[in-house]
Design an enzyme around this catalytic site. Structure first.
Site, PDB file in Angstrom:
ATOM      1  N   LYS A   1       5.771 -10.317   7.337  1.00  0.00           N
ATOM      2  CA  LYS A   1       5.450  -8.895   7.354  1.00  0.00           C
ATOM      3  C   LYS A   1       5.475  -8.211   6.001  1.00  0.00           C
ATOM      4  O   LYS A   1       4.543  -7.478   5.656  1.00  0.00           O
ATOM      5  CB  LYS A   1       6.363  -8.168   8.335  1.00  0.00           C
ATOM      6  CG  LYS A   1       5.956  -8.506   9.743  1.00  0.00           C
ATOM      7  CD  LYS A   1       6.982  -8.171  10.763  1.00  0.00           C
ATOM      8  CE  LYS A   1       6.791  -9.086  11.947  1.00  0.00           C
ATOM      9  NZ  LYS A   1       7.130 -10.513  11.665  1.00  0.00           N
TER      10      LYS A   1
ATOM     11  N   GLU B   1      -5.058  -0.289 -15.955  1.00  0.00           N
ATOM     12  CA  GLU B   1      -4.042  -1.276 -16.349  1.00  0.00           C
ATOM     13  C   GLU B   1      -3.139  -1.634 -15.170  1.00  0.00           C
ATOM     14  O   GLU B   1      -2.820  -2.802 -14.932  1.00  0.00           O
ATOM     15  CB  GLU B   1      -3.200  -0.745 -17.505  1.00  0.00           C
ATOM     16  CG  GLU B   1      -3.933  -0.768 -18.822  1.00  0.00           C
ATOM     17  CD  GLU B   1      -3.102  -0.178 -19.953  1.00  0.00           C
ATOM     18  OE1 GLU B   1      -3.016  -0.800 -21.000  1.00  0.00           O
ATOM     19  OE2 GLU B   1      -2.539   0.927 -19.773  1.00  0.00           O
TER      20      GLU B   1
ATOM     21  N   GLN C   1       8.933 -14.386  10.686  1.00  0.00           N
ATOM     22  CA  GLN C   1       9.371 -13.006  10.466  1.00  0.00           C
ATOM     23  C   GLN C   1       9.118 -12.593   9.012  1.00  0.00           C
ATOM     24  O   GLN C   1       9.006 -11.417   8.700  1.00  0.00           O
ATOM     25  CB  GLN C   1      10.864 -12.885  10.818  1.00  0.00           C
ATOM     26  CG  GLN C   1      11.412 -11.485  10.679  1.00  0.00           C
ATOM     27  CD  GLN C   1      12.741 -11.342  11.394  1.00  0.00           C
ATOM     28  OE1 GLN C   1      12.821 -11.418  12.620  1.00  0.00           O
ATOM     29  NE2 GLN C   1      13.801 -11.166  10.640  1.00  0.00           N
TER      30      GLN C   1
ATOM     31  N   LYS D   1      -2.402   8.901 -28.591  1.00  0.00           N
ATOM     32  CA  LYS D   1      -2.768   7.937 -27.558  1.00  0.00           C
ATOM     33  C   LYS D   1      -3.224   8.578 -26.247  1.00  0.00           C
ATOM     34  O   LYS D   1      -2.691   9.585 -25.812  1.00  0.00           O
ATOM     35  CB  LYS D   1      -1.566   7.017 -27.230  1.00  0.00           C
ATOM     36  CG  LYS D   1      -1.129   6.122 -28.345  1.00  0.00           C
ATOM     37  CD  LYS D   1      -2.072   4.968 -28.625  1.00  0.00           C
ATOM     38  CE  LYS D   1      -2.128   3.957 -27.511  1.00  0.00           C
ATOM     39  NZ  LYS D   1      -0.954   3.080 -27.486  1.00  0.00           N
TER      40      LYS D   1
ATOM     41  N   THR E   1     -21.926 -12.239 -23.431  1.00  0.00           N
ATOM     42  CA  THR E   1     -21.386 -13.509 -22.950  1.00  0.00           C
ATOM     43  C   THR E   1     -20.358 -13.894 -24.002  1.00  0.00           C
ATOM     44  O   THR E   1     -20.555 -13.590 -25.193  1.00  0.00           O
ATOM     45  CB  THR E   1     -22.459 -14.615 -22.819  1.00  0.00           C
ATOM     46  OG1 THR E   1     -23.044 -14.826 -24.099  1.00  0.00           O
ATOM     47  CG2 THR E   1     -23.552 -14.242 -21.822  1.00  0.00           C
TER      48      THR E   1
HETATM   49  N1  ARG Z   1      11.316 -10.151  14.603  1.00  0.00           N
HETATM   50  C1  ARG Z   1      10.609 -11.330  15.029  1.00  0.00           C
HETATM   51  C2  ARG Z   1       9.443 -11.628  14.075  1.00  0.00           C
HETATM   52  O1  ARG Z   1       9.189 -10.843  13.253  1.00  0.00           O
HETATM   53  C3  ARG Z   1      10.090 -11.122  16.404  1.00  0.00           C
HETATM   54  C4  ARG Z   1       9.914 -12.382  17.188  1.00  0.00           C
HETATM   55  C5  ARG Z   1      11.249 -12.953  17.478  1.00  0.00           C
HETATM   56  N2  ARG Z   1      11.201 -14.042  18.402  1.00  0.00           N
HETATM   57  C6  ARG Z   1      12.217 -14.843  18.537  1.00  0.00           C
HETATM   58  N3  ARG Z   1      12.090 -15.760  19.419  1.00  0.00           N
HETATM   59  N4  ARG Z   1      13.265 -14.753  17.782  1.00  0.00           N
HETATM   60  O2  ARG Z   1       8.814 -12.638  14.149  1.00  0.00           O
END
Ligand code: ARG
Length: 463
Positions: free
Chosen positions: A330, A295, A327, A288, A160
């Site tokens: 993603k 890491e 968008q 080393k 601890t």
């Molecule tokens: N490329 C867009 C996204 O990733 C797709 C949806 C687009 N829709 C629109 N009404 N512009 O969200």
């Protein structure tokens, strides 16, 4: 006559072509092409449903399905030409389908919008990623269990404040890691329940006037049910945020394992030998051997937490329903899944090759007066008040420090000067073995308990 940009989406509405930079700036095809397989899968299910309810003919449906399969082949073989002019993965695939099959290709988008399409694709994609992540997570759990089994009796210091506290077994320490992963797995599985709901049919935001059968599409795509509200379906990315949160917690756990492995493999601890294949040398210091994998994993935990914060900030304050902001979901989402899967894989590959230096662990536990609490507990059992026992043990530790001996190495006569309650059997408690063996209740560090915990864990993994 107004000239229109014939390439442009909804082109008739526009008098001017899109600015060249804006075209690049707003396109997502560079990164969302990763969801091509899911986009095609979703479109095949959609077309199948449209034919079932009489919106497409069977001939049109078959042409669409064959065309989409061909597009899939072209993508897999690398022949497919992605175009920024088509903005995103959805438009690229639809445009190519129409090139291939003509008018039927243009009918595929009936009764849907890219807004419900993209939400569906992300969910299909994430569901697949979670299943892959779980495979690596279970591999790591198995590797940890195997190592814990080898070391159910191996004694090491428990810490601890990173100060030696009480002796524990290495198996027990490893089983703490295992428990963290049990909860991590539950969190991912729980998150997957909410990922696996189908937005398709929400169309742009309000649903569609076509007589679609959303239950059928949901079943075809393996979703548990269609979503309940069209506005919510196209807009919220809370399922992605939840995944990023579960991923951040896993990465936080991996960063803790990493920190320990890094410390233990240092010359100062020298508790473990890390496998050469998971370490690198220094370009200038020949002695080393750096623990690069732990890491790097420790560093990557910050990156994943960053993605969680990015997704939360992306969603915050967005009005209903779909906004182009989404968008931006993603790249952080994809990178979260990639990073997590790679880190779990590296760990699952590495853990079986960690070699414990058991003698060093043992000596380190002995050096730290790790059984001081056991001496106090012994005196309490003999009738002394805990605070007084604490004082007596403090004196004994002082003597050990001054003379360079562990408590178990101080002869009985010398210990008795601090309390007459101390008798010969004290040494069964002062040894490291006696200390760990005494903690045999559920959740304790005793070797027999650790072995039971491992057996229960193995059972839990198969059920
Ligand atoms: N490329 C867009 C996204 O990733 C797709 C949806 C687009 N829709 C629109 N009404 N512009 O969200």
């Amino acid at each position: 006559m107004t000239t229109v940009n014939s390439e442009k989406l909804s082109s008739a509405r526009f008098a001017e072509a899109t600015d060249a930079f804006v075209e690049v700036f707003t396109a997502s095809v560079d990164f969302d092409q990763r969801m091509a397989a899911q986009d095609i899968q979703g479109s095949i299910a959609h077309a199948t449903m449209l034919a079932k309810v009489g919106i497409l003919t069977e001939t049109e449906r078959d042409a669409i399905i064959n065309g989409l399969n061909q597009v899939q082949q072209e993508i897999l073989s690398g022949e497919f030409v992605w175009s920024i002019k088509q903005e995103d993965v959805h438009m690229n695939i639809e445009a190519r389908l129409t090139d291939l099959i003509g008018i039927a290709g243009k009918k595929l988008h009936t009764g849907r919008s890219r807004n419900d399409q993209v939400a569906t694709d992300i969910r299909l994609y994430l569901r697949h990623e979670i299943s892959q992540i779980l495979v690596q997570l279970v591999r790591l759990q198995t590797a940890i269990l195997n190592l814990a089994e080898q070391h159910a009796d191996t004694i090491m210091p428990g810490f601890t404040h990173l100060q030696v506290a009480q002796p524990i077994t290495f198996g027990h320490h490893l089983m703490a890691w295992f428990e963290m992963l049990v909860r991590d797995k539950e969190r991912l599985e729980d998150c997957c329940k909410r990922v696996n709901i189908m937005p398709l049919g929400a169309a742009a935001l309000a649903g569609t006037s076509y007589p679609i059968d959303r239950f059928m599409t949901a079943e075809l795509l393996g979703f548990s049910r269609p979503s309940a509200n069209s506005l919510d379906s196209v807009s919220d990315r809370d399922f992605a945020i939840e995944f990023a949160a579960a991923a951040s917690i896993i990465m936080m756990h991996l960063s803790r394992f990493s920190e320990e492995l890094i410390l233990w493999s240092s010359a100062q601890f020298d508790f473990i030998d890390m496998p050469d294949a998971f370490c690198t040398g220094s370009s200038i210091m020949p002695q080393k051997k750096n623990p690069d994998v732990p890491e790097l994993v420790r560093g990557k935990s910050g990156r994943v937490t960053g993605h969680l914060v990015a997704l939360l900030m992306l969603m915050k304050s967005q009005p209903l329903a779909y906004n182009k902001d989404n968008q931006e979901d993603k790249e952080p989402l994809f990178d979260t899944a990639d990073t997590l899967i790679n880190c779990l894989r590296a760990y699952a590959d590495m853990v079986p090759h960690i070699r414990a230096k058991t003698a060093n662990m043992y000596h380190s536990a002995k050096r730290g007066f790790a059984t001081a609490t056991d001496l106090a507990d012994y005196l309490v059992r003999k009738g002394m008040a805990f605070r007084d026992a604490h004082e007596v043990v403090g004196l004994a530790v002082r003597l050990g420090l001054d003379t360079g001996r562990d408590l178990s190495d101080i002869p009985l006569a010398e210990l008795q000067q601090f309390s007459g309650l101390i008798t010969e059997e004290v040494f069964t408690y002062l040894t490291l073995e006696g200390s760990v063996a005494a903690r045999k209740h559920i959740g304790g560090t005793a070797p027999e308990t650790v072995k039971k915990a491992i057996a229960a864990a193995r059972l839990g993994m198969t059920s």
